[in-house]
Design a protein around this motif. Structure first.
Motif, PDB file in Angstrom:
ATOM      1  N   LEU A 333      33.753  29.937  50.968  1.00 35.74           N
ATOM      2  CA  LEU A 333      32.849  29.516  49.903  1.00 35.74           C
ATOM      3  C   LEU A 333      33.573  29.458  48.564  1.00 35.74           C
ATOM      4  CD1 LEU A 333      29.724  31.634  50.932  1.00 35.74           C
ATOM      5  CD2 LEU A 333      30.256  29.258  51.516  1.00 35.74           C
ATOM      6  N   VAL A 334      34.467  30.404  48.319  1.00 36.21           N
ATOM      7  CA  VAL A 334      35.298  30.358  47.111  1.00 36.21           C
ATOM      8  C   VAL A 334      36.132  29.083  47.108  1.00 36.21           C
ATOM      9  CG1 VAL A 334      37.189  31.469  45.871  1.00 36.21           C
ATOM     10  CG2 VAL A 334      35.353  32.864  46.825  1.00 36.21           C
ATOM     11  N   GLU A 335      36.673  28.746  48.264  1.00 37.48           N
ATOM     12  CA  GLU A 335      37.478  27.525  48.353  1.00 37.48           C
ATOM     13  C   GLU A 335      36.628  26.297  48.020  1.00 37.48           C
ATOM     14  OE1 GLU A 335      40.968  25.714  51.102  1.00 37.48           O
ATOM     15  OE2 GLU A 335      39.232  26.527  52.181  1.00 37.48           O
ATOM     16  N   LYS A 336      35.391  26.272  48.465  1.00 34.30           N
ATOM     17  CA  LYS A 336      34.499  25.158  48.127  1.00 34.30           C
ATOM     18  C   LYS A 336      34.308  25.055  46.610  1.00 34.30           C
ATOM     19  CE  LYS A 336      30.753  24.345  50.518  1.00 34.30           C
ATOM     20  NZ  LYS A 336      29.486  24.544  51.270  1.00 34.30           N
ATOM     21  N   VAL A 337      34.122  26.206  45.959  1.00 33.31           N
ATOM     22  CA  VAL A 337      33.960  26.212  44.501  1.00 33.31           C
ATOM     23  C   VAL A 337      35.213  25.650  43.833  1.00 33.31           C
ATOM     24  CG1 VAL A 337      33.722  27.686  42.464  1.00 33.31           C
ATOM     25  CG2 VAL A 337      32.311  28.122  44.479  1.00 33.31           C
ATOM     26  N   LEU A 338      36.379  26.096  44.293  1.00 37.40           N
ATOM     27  CA  LEU A 338      37.630  25.648  43.690  1.00 37.40           C
ATOM     28  C   LEU A 338      37.882  24.158  43.921  1.00 37.40           C
ATOM     29  CD1 LEU A 338      37.971  28.664  43.207  1.00 37.40           C
ATOM     30  CD2 LEU A 338      40.336  28.464  43.968  1.00 37.40           C
ATOM     31  N   GLN A 339      37.267  23.621  44.951  1.00 38.42           N
ATOM     32  CA  GLN A 339      37.409  22.190  45.233  1.00 38.42           C
ATOM     33  C   GLN A 339      36.288  21.367  44.593  1.00 38.42           C
ATOM     34  OE1 GLN A 339      37.635  22.114  49.525  1.00 38.42           O
ATOM     35  NE2 GLN A 339      39.814  22.661  49.548  1.00 38.42           N
ATOM     36  N   GLY A 340      35.471  22.034  43.764  1.00 44.22           N
ATOM     37  CA  GLY A 340      34.438  21.328  43.031  1.00 44.22           C
ATOM     38  C   GLY A 340      33.149  21.091  43.785  1.00 44.22           C
ATOM     39  N   GLU A 341      32.970  21.756  44.924  1.00 49.37           N
ATOM     40  CA  GLU A 341      31.751  21.579  45.709  1.00 49.37           C
ATOM     41  C   GLU A 341      30.692  22.607  45.302  1.00 49.37           C
ATOM     42  OE1 GLU A 341      32.413  21.233  49.960  1.00 49.37           O
ATOM     43  OE2 GLU A 341      34.545  20.815  49.599  1.00 49.37           O
ATOM     44  N   GLU A 342      29.439  22.255  45.548  1.00 47.43           N
ATOM     45  CA  GLU A 342      28.341  23.164  45.265  1.00 47.43           C
ATOM     46  C   GLU A 342      28.197  24.195  46.390  1.00 47.43           C
ATOM     47  OE1 GLU A 342      26.233  23.468  42.662  1.00 47.43           O
ATOM     48  OE2 GLU A 342      27.441  21.976  41.571  1.00 47.43           O
ATOM     49  N   VAL A 343      27.870  25.425  46.022  1.00 46.38           N
ATOM     50  CA  VAL A 343      27.628  26.491  46.996  1.00 46.38           C
ATOM     51  C   VAL A 343      26.263  27.104  46.718  1.00 46.38           C
ATOM     52  CG1 VAL A 343      28.339  28.771  47.809  1.00 46.38           C
ATOM     53  CG2 VAL A 343      30.077  27.036  47.338  1.00 46.38           C
ATOM     54  N   ASN A 344      25.448  27.198  47.739  1.00 42.55           N
ATOM     55  CA  ASN A 344      24.183  27.938  47.637  1.00 42.55           C
ATOM     56  C   ASN A 344      24.482  29.365  48.063  1.00 42.55           C
ATOM     57  OD1 ASN A 344      21.657  29.173  48.135  1.00 42.55           O
ATOM     58  ND2 ASN A 344      20.702  27.189  48.529  1.00 42.55           N
TER      59      ASN A 344
END
Length: 432
Positions: A333-344
């Motif tokens: 999930l951290v990786e998603k944030v760093l790639q600019g994706e939204e996380v719920n």
């Protein structure tokens, strides 16, 4: 103050959750900086690992470094849990369980164990700043900033794209961000130490299992005995405050905790027999009011790992497993944030993590109510039920294929009632 330093991910704390998160993130190529107040190795309890944790250690690339040092640090091979109450004895072999996965692990001194994990994370490229203390937290900006003081009293700031709190009982973010929420567990105290256990050829004792002893006179109180491979053990007792007061405890800072622990041991004949040759040669410590909870586990630029978020109780040794599970869940999930994706964060992190925590919670509550003790010591468990319980005791609290994972509290209640009814039936048959 100098220019704000930069990193990809900041982690507070170099214990198992912090080191495993760092290792997982380094495998993905990110810059990771850990701020750790203490110097390693340092003492910690939570020495009886669960087999489920082996899966997470391997995922993080940390299992091999532990395996390579088993003999050096006298880590004890562990395959289950044994229970003792007066003349009643019971055990679960974790190799015989419902869930797939490892059925063995180790009982470890946490000082060298945690140091091994941190050292391996460093070898993988994480920077660990030992002796550095977080003195302020700012998560209002898009990228969080920590204000840190080193041992020379020099103060600096460091900013990251994401912040992880793995500070354990230090609970840095809950304190700075007012996230703490009262635990609904009664206030309990643990009194503990390491001993030369003196156990040689006792047929009732298996060094390959943690021994949990229920106090015969007060079933709310229990002892742990976690053997290491060199003839030493971690030994402690957990109970509510009134139990210790009945044994003469007062709250003065100079109180003799060793005498208290010896008196409480002497009050249980069965365990006293097991530890009849024990030598108390290490200072006794105490910890009180350790159960904790928080308002939420994550937000847009930070997340809480392991004990920094929630700690239940030491009775089933779930702490390290929950810590490692939280790291395993959070890193993608951290990786998603760093790639600019939204996380719920509620749906993707908090709810999945708490599913397993709630299963552990059901077992802890049923233990102290006496229902799970009835199950553990029952001679009338069906084999399928026994395998399911063994899985949960082995740490597989997130295995939704396990039938007693769902509605764990209610299912434990039903199993307890069944065991009691079977006992009553047999007793009546014996009388007639």
């Amino acid at each position: 103050m100098s220019i704000i330093q930069q990193t990809d991910i900041l982690i507070i704390g170099a214990g198992p959750s912090g080191s495993s998160a760092a290792a997982l993130l380094k495998k993905k190529g990110y810059d990771v900086t850990i701020i750790e107040k203490q110097h390693f190795p340092r003492f910690s309890i939570g020495e009886s690992l669960l087999p489920q944790s082996m899966v997470f250690l391997e995922e993080a690339g940390l299992l091999e470094c532990v395996r390579d040092h088993v003999d050096e640090f006298a880590f004890q091979y562990k395959n289950g849990a044994a229970f003792l109450k007066g003349k009643q004895r019971s055990f679960y072999d974790f190799r015989e369980k419902f869930s797939e996965g490892p059925g063995t692990t180790w009982q470890v001194r946490r000082a060298p164990f945690d140091h091994l994990l941190a050292s391996q994370a460093e070898k993988m490229g994480a920077e660990i700043r030992f002796g550095h203390e977080v003195i302020a937290v700012n998560v209002e900006s898009h990228q969080p900033i920590l204000t840190v003081k080193n041992e020379q009293d020099e103060i600096y700031q460091i900013q990251a794209k994401f912040l992880l709190d793995a500070s354990g009982f230090g609970r840095i973010l809950p304190k700075f961000l007012d996230l703490e929420s009262p635990s609904d567990f009664p206030v309990r105290r643990a009194v503990f130490t390491h001993i030369e256990d003196g156990i040689l050829d006792d047929p009732d004792f298996d060094r390959e299992k943690i021994l949990i002893t229920v106090h015969e006179k007060d079933p709310r109180a229990w002892y742990w005995l976690i053997p290491f491979a060199d003839g030493r053990s971690s030994f402690g007792v957990v109970a509510e405050q009134d139990f210790f007061e009945k044994h003469g405890f007062d709250h003065s800072t100079e109180y003799d905790l060793e005498s208290l622990l010896k008196r409480i041991l002497a009050d249980d004949p069965a365990l006293s027999h097991v530890l009849r040759n024990a030598q108390f040669d290490t200072p006794v410590r105490t910890l009180v009011g350790y159960s904790a909870n928080v308002k939420h586990l994550a937000d847009r630029n930070y997340a809480l790992l392991g004990n920094a978020g929630e700690f239940l109780d030491p009775v089933f040794s779930s702490g390290v497993t929950i810590a490692l599970k939280s790291s395993s869940l959070v890193v993608p999930l951290v990786e998603k944030v760093l790639q600019g994706e939204e996380v719920n964060w509620m749906e993707e992190y908090e709810k999945p993590l708490r599913k397993g925590i709630q299963v552990f919670r059901a077992y802890v509550e049923a233990w102290y109510s006496g229902e799970f003790q009835d199950v553990v010591f029952s001679q009338y468990q069906e084999e399928k039920i026994r395998l399911m319980i063994s899985s949960l005791l082995a740490g597989y609290a997130w295995d939704e294929e396990n039938p007693i994972h769902r509605n764990a509290k209610q299912r434990l209640h039903v199993i307890s009632q069944y065991c009691q009814e079977q006992m009553q039936r047999v007793t009546q048959e014996d009388v007639t």
